[in-house]
Design an enzyme around this catalytic site. Structure first.
Site, short mmCIF file in Angstrom:
data_model
loop_
_atom_site.label_atom_id
_atom_site.label_comp_id
_atom_site.label_asym_id
_atom_site.label_seq_id
_atom_site.Cartn_x
_atom_site.Cartn_y
_atom_site.Cartn_z
N PRO A 65 5.99 -2.19 12.51
CA PRO A 65 6.80 -1.45 11.57
C PRO A 65 6.01 -0.64 10.53
O PRO A 65 4.96 -1.07 10.06
CB PRO A 65 7.63 -2.53 10.86
CG PRO A 65 6.90 -3.81 11.12
CD PRO A 65 6.22 -3.64 12.44
N ASN A 66 6.56 0.51 10.25
CA ASN A 66 6.05 1.45 9.23
C ASN A 66 4.80 2.21 9.66
O ASN A 66 4.36 3.11 8.95
CB ASN A 66 5.80 0.73 7.89
CG ASN A 66 7.04 0.07 7.35
OD1 ASN A 66 8.07 0.74 7.21
ND2 ASN A 66 7.00 -1.22 7.09
N ARG B 90 1.70 7.37 4.44
CA ARG B 90 1.97 6.04 3.87
C ARG B 90 0.72 5.47 3.20
O ARG B 90 -0.30 5.25 3.88
CB ARG B 90 2.39 5.11 5.02
CG ARG B 90 2.60 3.69 4.62
CD ARG B 90 2.74 2.77 5.83
NE ARG B 90 2.90 1.41 5.38
CZ ARG B 90 2.64 0.35 6.12
NH1 ARG B 90 2.20 0.48 7.36
NH2 ARG B 90 2.80 -0.84 5.61
N TYR C 152 -4.35 3.02 4.23
CA TYR C 152 -4.24 3.28 5.67
C TYR C 152 -4.84 4.61 6.12
O TYR C 152 -4.77 4.93 7.30
CB TYR C 152 -2.76 3.21 6.08
CG TYR C 152 -2.12 1.88 5.72
CD1 TYR C 152 -2.64 0.68 6.22
CD2 TYR C 152 -1.03 1.81 4.87
CE1 TYR C 152 -2.09 -0.54 5.87
CE2 TYR C 152 -0.46 0.59 4.52
CZ TYR C 152 -0.99 -0.58 5.02
OH TYR C 152 -0.44 -1.79 4.69
N ASN D 162 -1.36 -3.82 16.67
CA ASN D 162 -1.32 -3.87 15.21
C ASN D 162 0.11 -4.28 14.87
O ASN D 162 1.01 -3.43 14.84
CB ASN D 162 -1.67 -2.52 14.59
CG ASN D 162 -1.67 -2.59 13.07
OD1 ASN D 162 -1.20 -3.58 12.49
ND2 ASN D 162 -2.20 -1.57 12.42
N ALA E 249 3.46 -5.54 9.40
CA ALA E 249 4.00 -6.63 8.57
C ALA E 249 4.37 -7.87 9.40
O ALA E 249 4.35 -8.99 8.88
CB ALA E 249 5.21 -6.13 7.79
N GLU F 211 -6.19 -8.03 18.00
CA GLU F 211 -5.37 -7.72 16.81
C GLU F 211 -6.13 -6.72 15.95
O GLU F 211 -7.30 -6.95 15.63
CB GLU F 211 -5.14 -9.04 16.06
CG GLU F 211 -4.44 -8.90 14.73
CD GLU F 211 -4.39 -10.24 13.96
OE1 GLU F 211 -4.73 -11.31 14.54
OE2 GLU F 211 -4.05 -10.21 12.77
N HIS G 85 -6.07 -4.20 12.44
CA HIS G 85 -5.48 -3.74 11.17
C HIS G 85 -6.32 -2.61 10.62
O HIS G 85 -7.55 -2.71 10.61
CB HIS G 85 -5.43 -4.87 10.14
CG HIS G 85 -4.63 -6.04 10.63
ND1 HIS G 85 -3.26 -6.01 10.71
CD2 HIS G 85 -5.02 -7.23 11.13
CE1 HIS G 85 -2.85 -7.16 11.22
NE2 HIS G 85 -3.88 -7.91 11.50
N LEU G 86 -5.66 -1.58 10.16
CA LEU G 86 -6.39 -0.46 9.56
C LEU G 86 -7.08 -0.90 8.28
O LEU G 86 -8.24 -0.58 8.03
CB LEU G 86 -5.40 0.67 9.26
CG LEU G 86 -4.78 1.33 10.50
CD1 LEU G 86 -3.38 1.82 10.21
CD2 LEU G 86 -5.65 2.45 11.01
N ARG H 155 -6.75 -7.87 0.32
CA ARG H 155 -5.44 -7.53 -0.25
C ARG H 155 -4.68 -8.80 -0.67
O ARG H 155 -5.29 -9.85 -0.86
CB ARG H 155 -4.68 -6.69 0.78
CG ARG H 155 -5.47 -5.40 1.14
CD ARG H 155 -4.72 -4.54 2.12
NE ARG H 155 -3.45 -4.08 1.54
CZ ARG H 155 -2.49 -3.50 2.28
NH1 ARG H 155 -2.68 -3.32 3.58
NH2 ARG H 155 -1.37 -3.12 1.71
N ARG I 219 -1.09 -11.53 2.94
CA ARG I 219 -1.62 -10.81 4.11
C ARG I 219 -2.79 -11.57 4.75
O ARG I 219 -3.31 -11.16 5.78
CB ARG I 219 -2.07 -9.40 3.71
CG ARG I 219 -0.94 -8.50 3.32
CD ARG I 219 -1.41 -7.08 3.03
NE ARG I 219 -0.49 -6.41 2.14
CZ ARG I 219 0.64 -5.80 2.52
NH1 ARG I 219 0.95 -5.72 3.79
NH2 ARG I 219 1.43 -5.23 1.62
C1 DQA Z 1 -1.58 -3.54 8.53
C2 DQA Z 1 -1.72 -4.60 7.42
C3 DQA Z 1 -0.40 -5.32 7.18
O1 DQA Z 1 -0.54 -6.29 6.17
C4 DQA Z 1 0.67 -4.32 6.75
O2 DQA Z 1 1.91 -4.97 6.61
C5 DQA Z 1 0.76 -3.16 7.65
C6 DQA Z 1 -0.44 -2.59 8.23
C7 DQA Z 1 -2.85 -2.70 8.67
O3 DQA Z 1 -2.96 -2.00 9.68
O4 DQA Z 1 -3.73 -2.72 7.80
O5 DQA Z 1 1.84 -2.59 7.82
O6 DQA Z 1 -1.36 -4.20 9.75
#
Ligand code: DQA
Length: 150
Positions: free
Chosen positions: A10-11, A18, A23, A75, A78, A99, A101-102, A108, A112
């Site tokens: 998501p997102n 964003r 990111y 990825n 959330a 897995e 994550h950017l 953070r 997370r």
């Molecule tokens: C994320 C890190 C997550 O905590 C966050 O909710 C995201 C992006 C990252 O790519 O850094 O949406 O997965």
């Protein structure tokens, strides 16, 4: 043939605008284009998808069990910090995954720092921006080419 499924949670469709301080400024389409270039060079097949819905990600992982996918880069965004359902789907299909994550989630908020994926992933890449996807692809390719699947 290496068949990669790259799944984005998501997102991540909003990448580019964003929270660029976390990111970066690259869009998801740009990340996909770079990965496609790498895949082409290496003769790998790539499916690249994004969803804001947990059940659609679960369904896509189920489909991967029968569509020839032999490596997943995910990825979960959330859902990383919440989704037993996506974790269980990955365990059910037993396809190796990395897995990504950017952002560096460990720099953070404390919520997370918990991932439902890291202990069952082949590896985790966090904090390298879009390069993380490319690193995951290279690692996946090497994993698939090597005889060592331990
Ligand atoms: C994320 C890190 C997550 O905590 C966050 O909710 C995201 C992006 C990252 O790519 O850094 O949406 O997965």
């Amino acid at each position: 043939m290496a068949n990669f499924l790259v799944l984005n949670g998501p997102n991540l469709n909003l990448l580019g605008t964003r929270e660029p301080s976390h990111y970066g400024t690259e869009s998801l389409d740009q990340i996909e284009a770079s990965l496609r270039q790498l895949a082409k060079q290496d003769g790998a097949h790539l499916a690249f998808e994004q969803s804001n819905a947990e059940h659609l990600i679960v369904d896509r992982i189920h489909a991967a069990a029968t569509d020839g996918t032999n490596f997943i880069i995910i990825n979960p965004a959330a859902f990383t910090h919440t989704s037993v359902a996506i974790r269980d789907a990955l365990l059910a299909v037993a396809i190796p995954f990395i897995e990504v994550h950017l952002s560096n989630v460990y720099k953070r908020e404390a919520f997370r720092h918990k991932s439902y994926f890291s202990d069952v992933a082949l590896g985790v890449i966090s904090g390298l921006g879009s390069v993380g996807y490319e690193a995951a692809f290279m690692a996946g390719l090497r994993y698939l080419k090597s005889g060592d699947k331990s």
